[in-house]
Design a protein around this motif. Structure first.
Motif, mmCIF file in Angstrom:
data_model
loop_
_atom_site.group_PDB
_atom_site.id
_atom_site.type_symbol
_atom_site.label_atom_id
_atom_site.label_comp_id
_atom_site.label_asym_id
_atom_site.label_seq_id
_atom_site.Cartn_x
_atom_site.Cartn_y
_atom_site.Cartn_z
ATOM 1 N N THR A 127 9.653 -2.844 -4.631
ATOM 2 C CA THR A 127 10.458 -1.726 -5.107
ATOM 3 C C THR A 127 9.562 -0.749 -5.859
ATOM 4 N N ASP A 128 9.685 0.527 -5.518
ATOM 5 C CA ASP A 128 8.882 1.520 -6.236
ATOM 6 C C ASP A 128 9.777 2.627 -6.791
ATOM 7 N N THR A 129 9.226 3.375 -7.710
ATOM 8 C CA THR A 129 9.943 4.520 -8.286
ATOM 9 C C THR A 129 9.314 5.820 -7.767
ATOM 10 N N TYR B 128 5.138 7.439 13.225
ATOM 11 C CA TYR B 128 6.107 8.280 12.517
ATOM 12 C C TYR B 128 5.737 8.388 11.051
ATOM 13 N N ARG B 129 5.715 9.618 10.583
ATOM 14 C CA ARG B 129 5.495 9.846 9.154
ATOM 15 C C ARG B 129 6.498 10.892 8.700
ATOM 16 N N VAL B 130 7.050 10.678 7.517
ATOM 17 C CA VAL B 130 7.992 11.643 6.986
ATOM 18 C C VAL B 130 7.261 12.965 6.763
ATOM 19 N N GLU B 131 7.925 14.035 7.127
ATOM 20 C CA GLU B 131 7.374 15.395 7.034
ATOM 21 C C GLU B 131 6.442 15.618 5.837
ATOM 22 N N GLU B 132 6.937 15.307 4.652
ATOM 23 C CA GLU B 132 6.158 15.607 3.433
ATOM 24 C C GLU B 132 4.856 14.809 3.403
ATOM 25 N N SER B 133 4.865 13.607 3.971
ATOM 26 C CA SER B 133 3.637 12.802 3.927
ATOM 27 C C SER B 133 2.587 13.366 4.841
ATOM 28 N N ARG B 134 3.019 14.013 5.927
ATOM 29 C CA ARG B 134 2.041 14.545 6.882
ATOM 30 C C ARG B 134 1.195 15.598 6.227
ATOM 31 N N GLY C 2 -3.384 10.128 3.338
ATOM 32 C CA GLY C 2 -3.932 9.298 4.397
ATOM 33 C C GLY C 2 -2.825 8.696 5.231
ATOM 34 N N GLY C 3 -3.139 7.617 5.921
ATOM 35 C CA GLY C 3 -2.097 6.931 6.676
ATOM 36 C C GLY C 3 -1.885 7.566 8.029
ATOM 37 N N MET C 4 -1.556 6.716 9.015
ATOM 38 C CA MET C 4 -1.366 7.184 10.384
ATOM 39 C C MET C 4 0.050 6.932 10.865
ATOM 40 N N GLY C 5 0.874 6.400 10.013
ATOM 41 C CA GLY C 5 2.243 6.116 10.434
ATOM 42 C C GLY C 5 2.361 4.852 11.260
ATOM 43 N N LEU C 6 1.382 3.958 11.113
ATOM 44 C CA LEU C 6 1.421 2.713 11.897
ATOM 45 C C LEU C 6 1.813 1.496 11.063
ATOM 46 N N GLY C 7 1.652 1.605 9.768
ATOM 47 C CA GLY C 7 1.823 0.427 8.898
ATOM 48 C C GLY C 7 3.172 -0.265 9.081
ATOM 49 N N LEU C 8 4.239 0.495 9.020
ATOM 50 C CA LEU C 8 5.569 -0.115 9.106
ATOM 51 C C LEU C 8 5.865 -0.611 10.511
ATOM 52 N N ALA C 9 5.347 0.089 11.537
ATOM 53 C CA ALA C 9 5.560 -0.365 12.914
ATOM 54 C C ALA C 9 4.889 -1.726 13.120
ATOM 55 N N VAL D 296 0.851 -1.196 0.000
ATOM 56 C CA VAL D 296 0.000 0.000 0.000
ATOM 57 C C VAL D 296 0.886 1.244 0.000
ATOM 58 N N ASN D 297 1.984 1.200 0.764
ATOM 59 C CA ASN D 297 2.898 2.346 0.779
ATOM 60 C C ASN D 297 3.458 2.603 -0.610
ATOM 61 N N ALA D 298 3.874 1.558 -1.281
ATOM 62 C CA ALA D 298 4.474 1.723 -2.615
ATOM 63 C C ALA D 298 3.487 2.440 -3.535
ATOM 64 N N ILE D 299 2.226 2.065 -3.433
ATOM 65 C CA ILE D 299 1.209 2.698 -4.285
ATOM 66 C C ILE D 299 0.982 4.139 -3.829
ATOM 67 N N ARG D 300 0.923 4.303 -2.487
ATOM 68 C CA ARG D 300 0.601 5.622 -1.934
ATOM 69 C C ARG D 300 1.698 6.647 -2.225
ATOM 70 N N TYR D 301 2.955 6.209 -2.208
ATOM 71 C CA TYR D 301 4.062 7.154 -2.335
ATOM 72 C C TYR D 301 4.719 7.133 -3.719
ATOM 73 N N THR D 302 3.980 6.605 -4.682
ATOM 74 C CA THR D 302 4.465 6.621 -6.070
ATOM 75 C C THR D 302 3.383 7.264 -6.915
HETATM 76 N N1 LIG Z 1 7.406 3.323 -0.347
HETATM 77 C C1 LIG Z 1 7.553 4.496 0.298
HETATM 78 N N2 LIG Z 1 8.007 5.595 -0.360
HETATM 79 C C2 LIG Z 1 8.179 6.771 0.292
HETATM 80 N N3 LIG Z 1 7.916 6.980 1.598
HETATM 81 C C3 LIG Z 1 7.466 5.935 2.292
HETATM 82 C C4 LIG Z 1 7.255 4.634 1.697
HETATM 83 N N4 LIG Z 1 6.818 3.786 2.649
HETATM 84 C C5 LIG Z 1 6.745 4.511 3.779
HETATM 85 N N5 LIG Z 1 7.136 5.793 3.578
HETATM 86 C C6 LIG Z 1 7.224 6.854 4.614
HETATM 87 O O1 LIG Z 1 7.259 6.224 5.878
HETATM 88 C C7 LIG Z 1 6.204 6.730 6.692
HETATM 89 C C8 LIG Z 1 5.719 5.620 7.587
HETATM 90 O O2 LIG Z 1 5.068 4.606 6.816
HETATM 91 P P1 LIG Z 1 3.865 3.817 7.450
HETATM 92 O O3 LIG Z 1 4.287 3.319 8.793
HETATM 93 O O4 LIG Z 1 3.369 2.808 6.483
HETATM 94 O O5 LIG Z 1 2.795 4.942 7.693
HETATM 95 P P2 LIG Z 1 1.664 5.610 6.750
HETATM 96 O O6 LIG Z 1 0.414 5.260 7.450
HETATM 97 O O7 LIG Z 1 1.962 7.063 6.785
HETATM 98 O O8 LIG Z 1 1.770 5.006 5.371
HETATM 99 C C9 LIG Z 1 5.162 7.246 5.700
HETATM 100 O O9 LIG Z 1 4.381 8.264 6.265
HETATM 101 C C10 LIG Z 1 6.030 7.789 4.583
HETATM 102 O O10 LIG Z 1 6.481 9.073 4.920
#
Ligand SMILES: Nc1ncnc2c1ncn2[C@@H]1O[C@H](COP(=O)(O)OP(=O)(O)O)[C@@H](O)[C@H]1O
Ligand SMILES: [Mg+2]
Length: 103
Positions: free
Chosen positions: A34-36, A53-59, A64-71, A2-8
């Motif tokens: 792997t995404d571009t 945690y979410r990277v500044e630009e994503s906030r 969407g997203g709450m920064g929980l997916g990767l945790a 989902v992240n790959a789709i969301r951030y590409t």
């Molecule tokens: N494939 C990706 N490309 C760029 N940034 C990413 C990618 N996956 C995760 N991130 C960054 O890592 C942060 C944390 O990811 P995640 O825990 O999945 O939370 P979120 O709910 O924001 O997707 C995201 O907010 C985003 O800033």
């Protein structure tokens, strides 16, 4: 995934590779996504797996997203005695790899 789709953005590429690998004499099945997409700055990488945690630009972006997916992914994978690695270049893309032990 989902992240790959969301951030590409549209027109980008997302690929999945499943293979086997060895680390410290143990065998793992690895799944790389792997995404571009936008990529992640090196100084952010240590925090990516922190809860909320979410990277500044994503906030500020409407992604969407709450920064929980990767945790959650990290906890889940570690409960199976696996691990996750990430490599990324800003503006070029990101690769996450999940390693799960093979019996
Ligand atoms: N494939 C990706 N490309 C760029 N940034 C990413 C990618 N996956 C995760 N991130 C960054 O890592 C942060 C944390 O990811 P995640 O825990 O999945 O939370 P979120 O709910 O924001 O997707 C995201 O907010 C985003 O800033
Ligand atoms: Mg996410």
């Amino acid at each position: 995934m989902v992240n790959a789709i969301r951030y590409t953005s549209s027109g980008g590429r997302i690929s999945i590779r499943i293979t086997d690998s060895s680390h410290d004499e143990s065998r793992f099945a690895s799944v790389s996504i792997t995404d571009t997409g936008v990529g992640i700055a090196e100084e952010q990488l240590p925090f990516l797996f922190d809860r909320f945690y979410r990277v500044e630009e994503s906030r500020s972006r409407h992604t969407g997203g709450m920064g929980l997916g990767l945790a959650i992914a990290k906890e889940f994978v570690e409960a199976h005695r696996g691990f996750i690695s990430v490599q990324s270049d800003v503006g070029r893309g990101t690769q996450f790899t999940v390693y799960l032990p093979c019996a």
